[in-house]
Motif scaffolding. Structure first.
Motif, mmCIF file in Angstrom:
data_model
loop_
_atom_site.group_PDB
_atom_site.id
_atom_site.type_symbol
_atom_site.label_atom_id
_atom_site.label_comp_id
_atom_site.label_asym_id
_atom_site.label_seq_id
_atom_site.Cartn_x
_atom_site.Cartn_y
_atom_site.Cartn_z
ATOM 1 N N GLY A 310 0.555 -5.097 1.621
ATOM 2 C CA GLY A 310 -0.688 -4.831 2.338
ATOM 3 C C GLY A 310 -1.022 -3.361 2.332
ATOM 4 N N PRO A 311 -2.191 -3.004 2.829
ATOM 5 C CA PRO A 311 -2.654 -1.616 2.763
ATOM 6 C C PRO A 311 -2.012 -0.708 3.797
ATOM 7 N N LEU A 312 -2.092 0.576 3.537
ATOM 8 C CA LEU A 312 -1.842 1.603 4.530
ATOM 9 C C LEU A 312 -3.177 1.866 5.215
ATOM 10 N N LEU A 313 -3.184 1.859 6.542
ATOM 11 C CA LEU A 313 -4.411 2.069 7.295
ATOM 12 C C LEU A 313 -4.405 3.461 7.908
ATOM 13 N N ALA A 314 -5.541 4.160 7.770
ATOM 14 C CA ALA A 314 -5.648 5.525 8.279
ATOM 15 C C ALA A 314 -6.988 5.689 8.984
ATOM 16 N N GLY A 319 -14.082 8.766 12.982
ATOM 17 C CA GLY A 319 -14.131 7.428 13.555
ATOM 18 C C GLY A 319 -14.140 6.307 12.548
ATOM 19 N N VAL A 320 -13.793 6.609 11.313
ATOM 20 C CA VAL A 320 -13.790 5.604 10.244
ATOM 21 C C VAL A 320 -12.362 5.197 9.922
ATOM 22 N N LEU A 321 -12.132 3.882 9.865
ATOM 23 C CA LEU A 321 -10.836 3.335 9.474
ATOM 24 C C LEU A 321 -10.839 3.076 7.977
ATOM 25 N N HIS A 322 -9.812 3.583 7.291
ATOM 26 C CA HIS A 322 -9.710 3.457 5.843
ATOM 27 C C HIS A 322 -8.492 2.628 5.465
ATOM 28 N N ALA A 323 -8.620 1.830 4.411
ATOM 29 C CA ALA A 323 -7.490 1.106 3.827
ATOM 30 C C ALA A 323 -7.172 1.731 2.474
ATOM 31 N N HIS A 324 -5.861 1.962 2.232
ATOM 32 C CA HIS A 324 -5.414 2.559 0.977
ATOM 33 C C HIS A 324 -4.319 1.703 0.358
ATOM 34 N N ASP A 325 -4.340 1.623 -0.954
ATOM 35 C CA ASP A 325 -3.228 1.005 -1.658
ATOM 36 C C ASP A 325 -1.993 1.877 -1.437
ATOM 37 N N PRO A 326 -0.885 1.336 -0.889
ATOM 38 C CA PRO A 326 0.255 2.189 -0.546
ATOM 39 C C PRO A 326 1.011 2.728 -1.753
ATOM 40 N N GLU A 327 0.792 2.150 -2.929
ATOM 41 C CA GLU A 327 1.493 2.614 -4.135
ATOM 42 C C GLU A 327 0.679 3.638 -4.904
ATOM 43 N N THR A 328 -0.625 3.398 -5.032
ATOM 44 C CA THR A 328 -1.465 4.313 -5.810
ATOM 45 C C THR A 328 -2.211 5.299 -4.925
#
Length: 397
Positions: A310-314, A319-328
């Motif tokens: 699953g994603p890393l959430l930041a 005030g914006v929530l971002h999802a990132h691929d945890p590998e790339t």
């Protein structure tokens, strides 16, 4: 609040479980007698799914509320004057205020037997007060370890605590910024000099673990073992046939003090951890692959990891929530979760994660957002509690 999307679990499941194969508890206690339902806990109801609840404290009034995510009912508890922090151990929430720490039994927890999990719900109640500022809390079937910011931990009898009584059974000294973590019928700590110690449940030393952990900060309990943050990476402590072993997971490159991981966040049970990485981004630590990944998020106010692909959430200060691929590290989705930019001079929002949802508090709006992280950060529900939703913990995960 929007209509709830899940139905209450069938509480009769505990009786159906009579036919299930008996299992021993993590602490090694014998299985219950045959006439007692498998997984039975006196005074609690067993359910087929997690009975998650949110403990929320108002930053202005100190009012404490417990929100049941299954029924959407809110229970009002007594106020904690000057509340400034909250931590939890999966069932109990510890709220630090002007007069010490208030202990709240959320009445929601799980018992993980490895191959299966039991979920429970019980009455919500206040247990009592403790001196000092709580900085970390972990428990097992035997003890609850409550760590304070001054570099000490108090061990409480877990059975007595579940009965509503704070009964001290031991103490431990540790490095400020770390925590005492019950693990495999022992308690693990790190001293200010970096020595990793194995204690019994009364706080008496029984051994040490190599290698050491220089300038320790941060601790987490995972299914792979206990993780401590060190100046040169992370130390993973695991147990095999009664012996404790340490394995260092070094950073992929030289890291300064301002960029190292100091506080870990995770979905309970996950083997992936997340941490802020100074002003440049966030760290993702995959314990399965023994690998750190630096994600270029820019400055963040909160971060957490879904784990298991699953994603890393930041959450960024706008005030914006971002999802990132945890590998790339690639950005995969984003959504706004606060009405205004985050006031970084006050209590910061947090991201709490369970097996299907993430919860983010908009402090100023008094709102909790439930986010479906598997569906492009879709807003699933919104809980408008009012006041200042400054401190948030999730139990029962």
């Amino acid at each position: 609040m929007r209509p709830r999307q899940t139905k209450p679990a069938a509480l009769a499941l505990a009786l159906v479980a009579l036919a299930a194969t008996a299992c021993d508890s993590p602490g090694g206690e014998a299985a219950p007698p045959p006439d007692v339902p498998h997984g039975y806990v006196e005074g609690a109801e067993e359910a087929a799914e997690a009975q998650s609840r949110l403990v929320v404290a108002d930053g202005d009034t100190g009012a404490v509320r417990v929100l049941d995510l299954i029924t959407e009912e809110v229970v009002e508890l007594g106020a904690v004057p000057g509340v400034r922090d909250i931590t939890d151990d999966g069932r109990y929430a510890y709220l630090t205020g002007d007069r010490g720490t208030r202990v709240v039994d959320s009445g929601s927890w799980r018992v993980d037997h490895g191959d299966h999990v039991h979920y429970y719900r019980a009455d919500i109640r206040e247990v009592g007060d403790l001196p000092g500022r709580t900085s970390g809390a972990h428990n097992d079937t035997g003890v609850a370890a409550v760590s304070t910011s001054d570099g000490s931990a108090t061990l409480f009898d877990r059975t007595a605590l579940d009965g509503g009584t704070l009964t001290e059974v031991g103490r431990a000294e540790l490095a400020p910024g770390t925590a005492a973590v019950p693990y495999e019928a022992h308690v693990l700590t790190v001293s200010p000099d970096g020595a990793v110690r194995v204690l019994d449940r009364a706080g008496e030393a029984t051994g040490t673990v190599e290698p050491s952990c220089p300038r320790p900060s941060g601790a987490a309990l995972t299914r792979r073992g206990v993780v401590f943050g060190c100046a040169d990476g992370a130390l993973l402590v695991s147990e095999d046939d009664g012996a404790f072993h340490g394995e260092k997971i070094p950073y992929p490159r030289p890291v300064g003090e301002d960029e190292r991981a100091r506080e870990f966040q995770q979905r309970p049970g996950s083997a992936t951890l997340a941490a802020k990485a100074g002003e440049r981004g966030a760290w993702s630590l995959d314990l399965s692959d023994r690998k750190w990944t630096h994600v270029e998020t820019g400055p963040v106010v909160a971060v957490n990891a879904v784990g298991e692909g699953g994603p890393l959430l930041a959450l960024t200060a706008d005030g914006v929530l971002h999802a990132h691929d945890p590998e790339t590290g690639a950005a995969t989705a984003k959504t706004r979760v606060t009405e205004r930019p985050v006031d970084t001079s006050g209590p910061l929002p947090v991201i709490r994660i369970d097996t299907t949802r993430a919860y983010v508090n908009d402090v100023d709006a008094g709102t909790i957002h439930e986010i479906d992280y598997n569906d492009s950060l879709r807003l699933a529900r919104e809980f408008r509690l009012g006041g200042k939703a400054a401190h948030l913990a999730e139990t029962g995960r």
